[in-house]
Structures are given as C-alpha cells and as structure tokens.
Enzyme design. Sequence first.
Site: not given
Length: 319
Positions: A146, A149-150, A152, A192-193, A214-215, A277
């Site tokens: 990851r 992205y993180d 960057g 979600v998607s 959790t989110r 994650d």
Amino acid sequence: MKDVIKKRVLVTGGAGFLGSFLCERLLSEGCDVICMDNFFTGRKANVAHLMNDPYFELMRHDVTFPFYVEVDEIYNLACPASPVHYQFDPVQTTKTSVHGAINVLGLAKRVKAKVFQASTSEVYGDPNVHPQPESYWGHVNPIGIRSCYDEGKRCAETLFFDYWRQHNLRIKVARIFNTYGPRMHPHDGRVVSNFIMQALKGENITIYGDGQQTRSFCYCSDLIEGWMRLMASPDDVTGPINLGNPGEFTMIELAENVIELTNSNSTLVFEPLPADDPKQRKPDITLAREKLGWEPTVALRDGLAKTIEYFDGLLKQSL
C-alpha cells in the site's frame, strides 16, 4: 469586476467519483470549471451531463506531465484511491501523487492560484492512536504493497507545505477518510461498492479478516461541503484538516446494513486480511468543527440507500 468575471477553477481528477460532484458544485456556485482527467479511473459518464454547460471544459491529460492553464483556484484530486487501482501500477501511482503535486504547485505558483490537495487518512497508516487527530504522524509501512499510495500522499503533503513556507503559496490540505456515494466505480475494490455489488447480485459478501476492523463512512455530499468550506477559509487555515464521518462501524455491521437495505439473501464469507490493512480508522474532526463549522449530516443508512439505488441502476443497464 468580480461580480462580472467568473472564478476560474481547475479540478484535476475531475471525472472521478468525487471530482464530478465537485465540478457540479463549482458550476452551481457560478465558477468557470476546467475538468482534467486521464480516465484511468475517472469516467466520461460521470461528467457527460455537464458537457452542454458553456462554463464547463473537459481536458484529457495526465497530471504527471506539465500543463498550462490560467486559473484562480486548483483542486488536486488526481490519483487512484482504491487498492485495486493504485496497486495495478504502483510506480505510476507514486508518480501521480508526487509529480502531480509538483506540476500542480508549479502552476499555482506561476498564476498565483489558491491550491487544494486531496490527501488521505492513509497517511496515518495502521494507527496506534484512535481516533486519529491531525497531530498524529502515523504508523506507515514505507515498503509495503500500500506504500505507493500512502507514501505518495505523505510526500505530496510535504511538497505542499514546503511551497507554502518557501513561496508563500496559499494551500489547503484535507485528509479524507472513507467516502462513498453514487458514481463510485463498481469494481474499485472498496468495501462499500464490493458489498453492494455482491448483495445486489445475490453473491456471498466477502469480509477480510474477522470483520471486526472498523471504518468511518462519509457520504459524498458531506465531504464536498467540507472541501468548499476549507477552500473558502482564511489563508492561515492551511490544514491538514481531517474530513470524514466520526461514526465508526465494523465490516460486519456494514455488511448487515447492506444486506437489509438490498433485501438480499447473501451470506458472509471470510477471507484472510490483506497486508497492512488498517484495523481501525476514525477521524478526530475537532479541527474541522472549530475552523470550518463543518460536520457530516447524512446518516450511513440514508447514504447507503442512495448508493444502492445507483448501483442497482448500473446493473439494470448492463442487462
């Protein structure tokens, strides 16, 4: 003259899920909008309804290459934001965040524009502090899957604040937490998607790990309101400012809500948790409340219902 001449605004990544809603909002506020996108994850369908507006312009361009336009404000949203997309070409993802920030900031310096950076809660990594305040420096793996992205996004924040200190550039940096709503990419791999698409198709709903991670889920219209308030705030309010919904839900709770709202017969299946994650993600939005008078207003179930309606329409169109 300010009442006669429209504010000129560039939105990089403007054909994406959130970018398209921002373009709509800016047009409704009377702005002249340039939407720039390379269509890696953005889609023309998201902005097709805006094409007849004389104050909307669509430009196909990759933010990693220099560009020259005359604008008053810039919103830099360009970067794939879901693991499926940003891990497809991780080197390009880092380039998009870093080279993209350099190009956006260089343009802003030249034309003296105010510039907004869509940063992310991913700068906090897998946090040891909960909820996460802006003062927390994060717990990030710099060499993981990851990291493109993180790191960057972390480097982009560095560039924004160095341009602010070195060149007195007017900057605004928002750290965005999980956001959802219509126009999300149906195959972006976000939770979600994923859950909605699986439930609508009657497939098993895939939960990674034990489902207790959790989110916090913010509906798109709430987030755009936060962006607008941040951009309109005094110049000394640079951010970074957390923008997200402090309501916290486990993955199992989210899945159960989706199953109920879709009247689906889907069952839950569990898979191993991907590397790095985060186990918890929840914003401390004290600063946004104090500086912007902002907090989310759309409840999760209400936002999910609108998002489900959108995905259901997509599936019916494909039949």
